[in-house]
Design a protein around this motif. Structure first.
Motif, mmCIF file in Angstrom:
data_model
loop_
_atom_site.group_PDB
_atom_site.id
_atom_site.type_symbol
_atom_site.label_atom_id
_atom_site.label_comp_id
_atom_site.label_asym_id
_atom_site.label_seq_id
_atom_site.Cartn_x
_atom_site.Cartn_y
_atom_site.Cartn_z
ATOM 1 N N PHE A 318 0.806 -1.206 0.013
ATOM 2 C CA PHE A 318 0.053 -0.015 -0.085
ATOM 3 C C PHE A 318 0.773 1.306 0.238
ATOM 4 O O PHE A 318 0.596 2.116 -0.583
ATOM 5 C CB PHE A 318 -0.957 0.044 1.009
ATOM 6 C CG PHE A 318 -1.900 -1.125 1.123
ATOM 7 C CD1 PHE A 318 -3.113 -0.881 0.446
ATOM 8 C CD2 PHE A 318 -1.822 -2.437 1.729
ATOM 9 C CE1 PHE A 318 -3.922 -1.857 0.585
ATOM 10 C CE2 PHE A 318 -2.555 -3.311 1.668
ATOM 11 C CZ PHE A 318 -3.851 -3.129 0.937
ATOM 12 N N THR A 319 1.892 1.369 0.834
ATOM 13 C CA THR A 319 2.766 2.413 0.779
ATOM 14 C C THR A 319 3.602 2.785 -0.609
ATOM 15 O O THR A 319 3.826 3.721 -0.756
ATOM 16 C CB THR A 319 3.770 2.281 1.893
ATOM 17 O OG1 THR A 319 4.675 1.040 1.691
ATOM 18 C CG2 THR A 319 3.215 2.223 3.282
ATOM 19 N N ASP A 320 3.635 1.569 -1.137
ATOM 20 C CA ASP A 320 4.374 1.765 -2.575
ATOM 21 C C ASP A 320 3.439 2.515 -3.433
ATOM 22 O O ASP A 320 3.926 2.694 -4.723
ATOM 23 C CB ASP A 320 4.886 0.392 -3.091
ATOM 24 C CG ASP A 320 5.821 0.743 -4.302
ATOM 25 O OD1 ASP A 320 6.314 1.516 -4.239
ATOM 26 O OD2 ASP A 320 5.638 -0.523 -5.113
ATOM 27 N N LYS A 321 2.237 2.309 -3.104
ATOM 28 C CA LYS A 321 1.054 2.824 -4.124
ATOM 29 C C LYS A 321 0.483 4.268 -3.751
ATOM 30 O O LYS A 321 -0.429 4.724 -4.030
ATOM 31 C CB LYS A 321 0.051 1.823 -4.230
ATOM 32 C CG LYS A 321 0.557 0.589 -4.818
ATOM 33 C CD LYS A 321 -0.820 -0.378 -5.152
ATOM 34 C CE LYS A 321 -0.306 -1.598 -5.902
ATOM 35 N NZ LYS A 321 -1.425 -2.365 -6.161
ATOM 36 N N GLY A 322 1.184 4.934 -2.838
ATOM 37 C CA GLY A 322 0.702 6.154 -2.558
ATOM 38 C C GLY A 322 0.182 6.253 -0.916
ATOM 39 O O GLY A 322 -0.050 7.241 -0.502
ATOM 40 N N TYR A 323 -0.250 5.147 -0.422
ATOM 41 C CA TYR A 323 -0.887 5.346 0.823
ATOM 42 C C TYR A 323 0.288 5.142 1.967
ATOM 43 O O TYR A 323 0.577 3.978 2.503
ATOM 44 C CB TYR A 323 -1.937 4.042 1.060
ATOM 45 C CG TYR A 323 -2.727 3.958 0.193
ATOM 46 C CD1 TYR A 323 -4.124 4.735 0.221
ATOM 47 C CD2 TYR A 323 -2.812 3.444 -1.245
ATOM 48 C CE1 TYR A 323 -4.903 4.678 -0.719
ATOM 49 C CE2 TYR A 323 -3.805 3.285 -2.219
ATOM 50 C CZ TYR A 323 -4.947 4.145 -1.766
ATOM 51 O OH TYR A 323 -5.776 4.047 -2.930
ATOM 52 N N TYR A 383 3.352 9.058 -3.421
ATOM 53 C CA TYR A 383 4.404 8.697 -2.329
ATOM 54 C C TYR A 383 4.568 6.948 -2.763
ATOM 55 O O TYR A 383 3.688 6.484 -3.312
ATOM 56 C CB TYR A 383 3.858 8.884 -0.984
ATOM 57 C CG TYR A 383 4.521 8.150 0.018
ATOM 58 C CD1 TYR A 383 5.346 8.779 0.837
ATOM 59 C CD2 TYR A 383 4.559 6.928 0.649
ATOM 60 C CE1 TYR A 383 6.428 8.505 1.844
ATOM 61 C CE2 TYR A 383 5.463 6.140 1.566
ATOM 62 C CZ TYR A 383 6.301 7.142 2.330
ATOM 63 O OH TYR A 383 7.150 6.728 3.110
ATOM 64 N N SER A 384 5.689 6.578 -2.649
ATOM 65 C CA SER A 384 6.237 5.290 -2.880
ATOM 66 C C SER A 384 7.301 4.827 -1.871
ATOM 67 O O SER A 384 8.374 5.545 -1.924
ATOM 68 C CB SER A 384 6.647 5.297 -4.332
ATOM 69 O OG SER A 384 7.087 3.957 -4.614
ATOM 70 N N SER A 385 7.049 3.919 -1.061
ATOM 71 C CA SER A 385 8.334 3.495 -0.242
ATOM 72 C C SER A 385 9.148 2.811 -0.925
ATOM 73 O O SER A 385 10.430 2.877 -0.547
ATOM 74 C CB SER A 385 7.675 2.665 0.955
ATOM 75 O OG SER A 385 6.881 1.550 0.336
ATOM 76 N N ALA A 386 8.778 2.043 -1.751
ATOM 77 C CA ALA A 386 9.975 1.186 -2.778
ATOM 78 C C ALA A 386 10.827 2.249 -3.471
ATOM 79 O O ALA A 386 12.105 2.210 -3.516
ATOM 80 C CB ALA A 386 9.233 0.505 -3.823
ATOM 81 N N LYS A 387 10.546 3.497 -4.005
ATOM 82 C CA LYS A 387 11.364 4.505 -4.745
ATOM 83 C C LYS A 387 12.112 5.114 -3.520
ATOM 84 O O LYS A 387 13.239 5.496 -3.758
ATOM 85 C CB LYS A 387 10.491 5.553 -5.372
ATOM 86 C CG LYS A 387 9.701 4.931 -6.743
ATOM 87 C CD LYS A 387 9.009 6.199 -7.288
ATOM 88 C CE LYS A 387 8.454 5.370 -8.678
ATOM 89 N NZ LYS A 387 7.936 6.648 -9.517
ATOM 90 N N ILE A 388 11.584 5.238 -2.393
ATOM 91 C CA ILE A 388 12.411 6.030 -1.232
ATOM 92 C C ILE A 388 13.417 5.215 -0.922
ATOM 93 O O ILE A 388 14.485 5.714 -0.787
ATOM 94 C CB ILE A 388 11.417 6.289 -0.184
ATOM 95 C CG1 ILE A 388 10.454 7.416 -0.557
ATOM 96 C CG2 ILE A 388 12.299 6.889 1.094
ATOM 97 C CD1 ILE A 388 9.509 7.862 0.640
ATOM 98 N N LYS A 389 13.143 3.888 -0.576
ATOM 99 C CA LYS A 389 14.204 2.808 -0.284
ATOM 100 C C LYS A 389 15.313 2.930 -1.448
ATOM 101 O O LYS A 389 16.462 2.752 -1.038
ATOM 102 C CB LYS A 389 13.742 1.514 -0.064
ATOM 103 C CG LYS A 389 12.875 1.528 1.102
ATOM 104 C CD LYS A 389 12.571 0.038 1.482
ATOM 105 C CE LYS A 389 11.665 0.082 2.451
ATOM 106 N NZ LYS A 389 11.055 -1.597 2.844
ATOM 107 N N ARG A 390 15.030 2.845 -2.746
ATOM 108 C CA ARG A 390 15.888 2.886 -3.879
ATOM 109 C C ARG A 390 16.701 4.078 -3.702
ATOM 110 O O ARG A 390 17.935 4.110 -4.069
ATOM 111 C CB ARG A 390 15.292 2.774 -5.207
ATOM 112 C CG ARG A 390 15.880 2.576 -6.368
ATOM 113 C CD ARG A 390 17.040 1.518 -6.393
ATOM 114 N NE ARG A 390 17.769 1.605 -7.553
ATOM 115 C CZ ARG A 390 18.484 0.746 -7.944
ATOM 116 N NH1 ARG A 390 19.252 -0.133 -7.099
ATOM 117 N NH2 ARG A 390 19.200 0.845 -9.177
#
Length: 654
Positions: A318-323, A383-390
């Motif tokens: 969900f956090t990877d899709k903006g939540y 917002y994307s948690s995956a992009k932030i980690k990358r």
């Protein structure tokens, strides 16, 4: 109308309750015209006044009492009293203080095994401060803990205070180190099914081993670490299905200069996973898709750590899709009779969130654009948690920073967040020099100067020089991994290499330029960390001073000057976490060099390189890392001529 006091009203912390007996029936308030600070010598009057609630006007007895307590809490005074005196101008409030002695010097006595410099880092109590006995007691407890961590389990601390005049004292810490103890055995009473060696492995505290404790610093008792070991043992049980397991506090027995540690444990039954389901907000409305990718499986032993990882796995969908504020709660239901645990992952995804602004912080040298161009997420994007980690991984991989942290920051709009990119810069320039001697190379002097972040631009420049009796090498390299902030990488090398072999001399002069591009920009996510590049190299080769009596025919045929003009396509996969201080990751390079684009040489070379870094363990001295490098090469001439001499490998040397 102001009340008239026939005599001075004295108030002290010790006797104030006597004065306040009438105040329980009515409020005692006095209108004062000024406040006087008395008997202070070292503490400035203004600093004392700053601690007071009021210094003029109506003031109650309760306020005066509270201000006295506040002055005591500063730690500067042994005694504080207050009195109100009626004068011609009106009522005057006077605070009389008795300052604590000032510490002139601090001494440490009795230490033989631990250096005084180490103890002063623990006993941070220097001269020039007021004597605070409660702080001294706390520091002595720290000292005992430090000694115990070094193996001196029965070490004790005491202190003495000697007046030296002018309300000053000298403080001496007195240490009785005692004997050095080693942890001989760690035992678990009550185990039935679990192997005790597994529990010992889970603990931070270790038994003393003669063959590695001196290196790893293990086998000594650290009380704080041992207290945490109880939690680690409990966690082991929870990760292996023993939900009802109990672990006692450690019992420590001291015997024959050895320490014997015992835990009383009760395992209980092993719980397995019953049902796994999800509720609330689901991925595409499907329980199966929501649970896809979790590690827990029905029928296997319950694991608290695995359940926690599964919670993060679902949350990231969900956090990877903006939540950004998606909340996943693993609700568990225990069936004690069947020894099963049913899990329901309850999901509340919240509202989708946009990235408002990105703030770069902590970069005193590196330009903002050098950091911003590595971010895979931008402003006004979902917002994307995956992009932030990358993004964080890419910034760490630059090697410019000791620490990188990307955190969300709230905004006035609940559906937007700011991102704070916080970095702590590292030293990126190095200079090294050395000298040596070997039987094959003779005397050799080496110097290397490197700057990996020139003026904060992200470009690198290095100069390497080897000067010796048998060889001279000079190499200058310049690289720009993001040419004009694009994804194109460009580099150039200039070199001169002179080498004296037993039967001939070899000189190489020339340069190379290389262009690269990340394949992720072409093929997408599956090509992450893979880059393609093309290198062109032009070399002038001179084989001279041949010994006709000892030289092989290949050497004789190679005499003279020639040129090599080659092009090398290359594929590079790089996951090394930090190029300047690697501890994990690997790098693979596949290349094919073809020489024959003009010049005199005509050959090809296949080459594969592999680098691997794996962390082993951490100690007080630092982290130990296993490194392994391998190179495999195959080359062949494109003509009837032998493979050229200057490209061949020679055994020996450094």
């Amino acid at each position: 109308m102001r009340p008239v006091f026939r005599s001075a009203l004295c108030i002290s912390l010790a006797g104030f309750f006597l004065l306040l007996l009438p105040a329980r029936l009515f409020a005692l308030t006095v209108d004062i015209v000024s406040t006087v600070i008395q008997d202070n010598k070292r503490v400035d009057s203004a600093a004392i006044r700053a601690q007071l609630t009021k210094t003029s006007g109506p003031i109650s007895s309760e306020t005066i009492d509270q201000d006295i307590k506040t002055l005591y809490k500063t730690g500067f005074f042994d005694q504080v009293t207050a009195r109100i005196t009626e004068t011609d101008r009106g009522a005057v409030l006077t605070y009389a203080v008795v300052e604590k002695p000032l510490v002139r010097k601090v001494f440490i006595r009795g230490n033989k095994k631990i250096k005084e410099s180490e103890l002063r880092d623990v006993l941070k109590f220097n001269g020039g401060r007021f004597l605070d006995r409660s702080r001294i007691q706390a520091l002595m407890r720290n000292g005992v803990s430090y000694y115990q961590s070094q193996g001196y389990y029965d070490a004790t601390f005491d202190y003495s205070v000697v007046p030296v005049g002018d309300n000053q004292v000298d403080v001496t810490f007195i240490i009785n180190e005692g004997s050095k103890f080693k942890i001989k055995d760690i035992e678990f009473v009550g185990l039935k099914n679990v192997d005790p060696s597994d529990l010992r492995e889970a603990m931070q505290t270790k038994e003393y081993k003669w063959w590695n404790s001196w290196l790893l610093g293990t086998g000594r008792l650290n009380p704080g670490m041992l207290d945490n070991d109880r939690n680690l043992i409990r966690q082991y049980f929870l990760d292996h299905g023993y939900i009802d397991a109990t672990v006692s506090d450690p019992h420590i027995e001291q015997k024959d200069k050895g320490l014997y540690i015992t835990f009383d444990v009760a395992e209980g039954n092993v719980y397995t996973i019953g049902t796994l389901t999800a509720s609330g907000d689901l991925v595409d409305g499907s329980v199966e898709q929501t649970l896809e990718g979790i590690k827990s499986e029905k029928g296997e032993d319950f694991s608290a750590s695995k359940l926690r990882e599964d919670t993060f796995t679902i949350s990231e969908k969900f956090t990877d899709k903006g939540y950004a504020f998606a909340n996943v709660v693993p609700n568990t239901t225990l069936d004690h009779a069947a020894s099963t645990v049913s899990v329901d992952f309850t999901v509340s995804k919240g509202n989708p969130v946009m990235v408002n602004q990105i703030h770069i912080k902590g970069n005193a040298k590196t330009y903002d654009n050098v950091i911003r161009r590595e971010l895979t997420i931008g402003e006004q994007e979902m917002y994307s948690s995956a992009k932030i980690k990358r993004s964080q991984k890419l910034l760490e991989r630059l090697g410019y920073f000791e620490e990188v942290n990307i955190a969300t920051e709230p905004t006035d709009d609940k559906d937007k967040v700011d991102l704070g990119v916080n970095v702590r810069e590292a030293a990126t320039g190095t200079f090294s020099a050395g000298a040596g001697f070997s039987s094959s190379d003779g005397a050799l002097f080496n110097a290397r100067l490197t700057e990996n972040n020139i003026f904060g631009t992200g470009r690198s420049l290095s100069f390497n020089a080897d000067i010796g009796t048998e060889r001279d090498n000079f190499v200058i390299s310049y690289n720009d991994n993001r040419l004009n902030d694009s994804h194109v990488a460009w580099g150039v090398d200039l070199l001169r290499s002179d080498r004296d072999f037993d039967d001939f001399d070899r000189r190489l002069m020339g340069g190379a330029t290389e262009l690269g591009y990340p394949l992720e920009q072409v093929f997408g996510e599956w090509a992450q960390d893979i880059a393609g590049s093309v290198k062109y190299e032009l070399l002038a080769i001179d084989i001279s001073n041949i010994n006709p009596n000892d030289a092989a025919q290949l050497v004789l045929n190679s005499q003279g000057k020639s040129t090599s003009s080659s092009i090398t396509p290359k594929l590079t996969r790089n996951t090394i976490n930090n190029p300047l201080n690697p501890s994990t990751g690997s790098k693979q390079v596949l290349s094919f060099e073809y020489s024959g684009l003009g010049g005199d040489q005509d050959f090809y070379v296949f080459e594969g390189r592999n680098q691997v870094y794996r962390p082993l363990f951490k100690t007080d001295a630092g982290e130990y890392v296993f490194s392994w490098r391998t190179t495999a090469t195959y080359g062949k001439s494109n003509t009837e001529e032998p493979f050229p001499l200057f490209k061949r490998y020679f055994p020996g040397g450094i």
